[in-house]
Write an enzyme that holds these catalytic residues in place. Structure first.
Site, PDB file in Angstrom:
ATOM      1  N   SER A 174       0.832  -1.200   0.000  1.00  0.00           N
ATOM      2  CA  SER A 174       0.000   0.000   0.000  1.00  0.00           C
ATOM      3  C   SER A 174       0.867   1.249   0.000  1.00  0.00           C
ATOM      4  O   SER A 174       1.678   1.455   0.914  1.00  0.00           O
ATOM      5  CB  SER A 174      -0.904   0.014   1.233  1.00  0.00           C
ATOM      6  OG  SER A 174      -1.541   1.265   1.354  1.00  0.00           O
ATOM      7  N   ASP A 183      -4.849   3.491  -2.119  1.00  0.00           N
ATOM      8  CA  ASP A 183      -6.008   3.844  -1.301  1.00  0.00           C
ATOM      9  C   ASP A 183      -6.525   5.222  -1.694  1.00  0.00           C
ATOM     10  O   ASP A 183      -5.803   6.216  -1.616  1.00  0.00           O
ATOM     11  CB  ASP A 183      -5.634   3.846   0.181  1.00  0.00           C
ATOM     12  CG  ASP A 183      -5.397   2.445   0.720  1.00  0.00           C
ATOM     13  OD1 ASP A 183      -6.281   1.596   0.559  1.00  0.00           O
ATOM     14  OD2 ASP A 183      -4.316   2.208   1.288  1.00  0.00           O
ATOM     15  N   MET A 185      -9.255   7.935  -0.657  1.00  0.00           N
ATOM     16  CA  MET A 185     -10.139   8.337   0.432  1.00  0.00           C
ATOM     17  C   MET A 185     -10.653   9.748   0.167  1.00  0.00           C
ATOM     18  O   MET A 185      -9.891  10.613  -0.286  1.00  0.00           O
ATOM     19  CB  MET A 185      -9.392   8.303   1.766  1.00  0.00           C
ATOM     20  CG  MET A 185      -8.714   6.983   2.075  1.00  0.00           C
ATOM     21  SD  MET A 185      -7.902   7.038   3.695  1.00  0.00           S
ATOM     22  CE  MET A 185      -6.835   5.591   3.580  1.00  0.00           C
ATOM     23  N   HIS A 209      -8.332   0.843  -4.151  1.00  0.00           N
ATOM     24  CA  HIS A 209      -9.281   0.620  -3.047  1.00  0.00           C
ATOM     25  C   HIS A 209     -10.001   1.931  -2.784  1.00  0.00           C
ATOM     26  O   HIS A 209      -9.415   2.877  -2.252  1.00  0.00           O
ATOM     27  CB  HIS A 209      -8.520   0.137  -1.812  1.00  0.00           C
ATOM     28  CG  HIS A 209      -9.381  -0.067  -0.604  1.00  0.00           C
ATOM     29  ND1 HIS A 209      -8.855  -0.243   0.655  1.00  0.00           N
ATOM     30  CD2 HIS A 209     -10.734  -0.116  -0.447  1.00  0.00           C
ATOM     31  CE1 HIS A 209      -9.836  -0.402   1.523  1.00  0.00           C
ATOM     32  NE2 HIS A 209     -10.983  -0.319   0.871  1.00  0.00           N
ATOM     33  N   MET A 267     -12.290   4.107  -0.861  1.00  0.00           N
ATOM     34  CA  MET A 267     -12.980   4.377   0.410  1.00  0.00           C
ATOM     35  C   MET A 267     -13.679   5.712   0.252  1.00  0.00           C
ATOM     36  O   MET A 267     -13.292   6.737   0.838  1.00  0.00           O
ATOM     37  CB  MET A 267     -11.974   4.367   1.559  1.00  0.00           C
ATOM     38  CG  MET A 267     -11.464   2.979   1.873  1.00  0.00           C
ATOM     39  SD  MET A 267     -10.108   2.952   3.070  1.00  0.00           S
ATOM     40  CE  MET A 267      -8.709   3.034   1.938  1.00  0.00           C
ATOM     41  N   MET A 324     -11.696  -6.193   5.451  1.00  0.00           N
ATOM     42  CA  MET A 324     -10.896  -5.228   6.201  1.00  0.00           C
ATOM     43  C   MET A 324     -10.558  -5.801   7.574  1.00  0.00           C
ATOM     44  O   MET A 324     -11.448  -6.218   8.322  1.00  0.00           O
ATOM     45  CB  MET A 324     -11.650  -3.906   6.352  1.00  0.00           C
ATOM     46  CG  MET A 324     -11.842  -3.128   5.053  1.00  0.00           C
ATOM     47  SD  MET A 324     -10.286  -2.642   4.251  1.00  0.00           S
ATOM     48  CE  MET A 324      -9.528  -1.614   5.516  1.00  0.00           C
TER      49      MET A 324
END
Length: 220
Positions: free
Chosen positions: A8, A33, A35, A64, A66, A135
């Site tokens: 990550s 990630d 976000m 990913h 979010m 998760m």
């Protein structure tokens, strides 16, 4: 398919991102990630940065999301170059439709479950997904402690996949390191997101290989 490691970049040095990506070129995926500061209380990066990362990364991008409204945004990350796109079940209006849109665009379709979301909510729709992300921390920040009680979800998904005679990839994200990866592999996980464990190592590329070997040995 063997064990796969997806470092990550949340744990990478964002001021030197391309060189940080090259440091983990022994990995199977690069986990990015996204976000939005709404679905989770943190803000990272968005479409233009993911598109540029996809252009320079030697590994395929595992995005990913979010974020809120993945029904609108998830296909756009596939168009930006992500080879696998994960959206959160909790944020989606129609998870099946999102998965079908992603596959139509040539990306792997993945759905993520927060720790408090029961795995039963997706068991009837597993055929729609290429991967499920369990998760093992609360989403939003790196460096949290691994939640071992999430292994029951991993085992349930693996048994359901085997019973349907298909190989669903099962990914875990949060607290994955040398002291936890074997537990996940034995439970049935096969795609592992590791942030601080990889980028905090003296040799990130060697750490990727070490984690993969530990997972493979545990599954064997």
């Amino acid at each position: 398919m063997g064990m796969q490691i997806a470092p990550s970049i949340l744990s990478a040095d964002f001021a030197n991102l391309e060189s940080e990506i090259v440091k983990v070129d022994t990995a199977d995926w690069l986990h990015v990630d996204v976000m939005d500061g709404h679905f989770v209380p943190n803000l990272t990066l968005g479409l233009p940065v993911v598109e540029r990362i996809a252009e320079v990364s030697p590994m395929p991008i595992d995005a990913h999301l979010m974020i809120e409204n993945p029904d609108h945004w998830a296909p756009r990350y596939a168009e930006a170059g992500a080879a696998s796109v994960t959206f959160h079940y909790e944020a989606a209006k129609d998870p099946r439709a999102i998965a079908r849109d992603l596959r139509r665009l040539g990306a792997r379709a993945s759905v993520a479950l927060k720790p408090g979301t029961p795995v039963d909510v997706i068991l009837d729709d597993l055929v729609e997904f290429d991967m499920v992300l369990v998760m093992t921390v609360e989403p939003g920040f790196g460096g949290q402690a691994f939640m071992p009680d999430m292994m029951s979800k991993v085992s349930t998904l693996r048994h359901a996949s085997d019973a349907a005679d298909r190989h669903l990839w099962i990914q875990t994200d949060g607290g994955i390191a040398r002291d936890t990866i074997e537990t996940v592999a034995r439970a049935g996980g096969d795609v592992f997101v590791a942030g601080s464990a990889v980028y905090g190592a003296a040799d990130p590329a060697a750490e990727v290989n070490a984690l993969r070997a530990l997972a493979a040995a545990a599954r064997a």
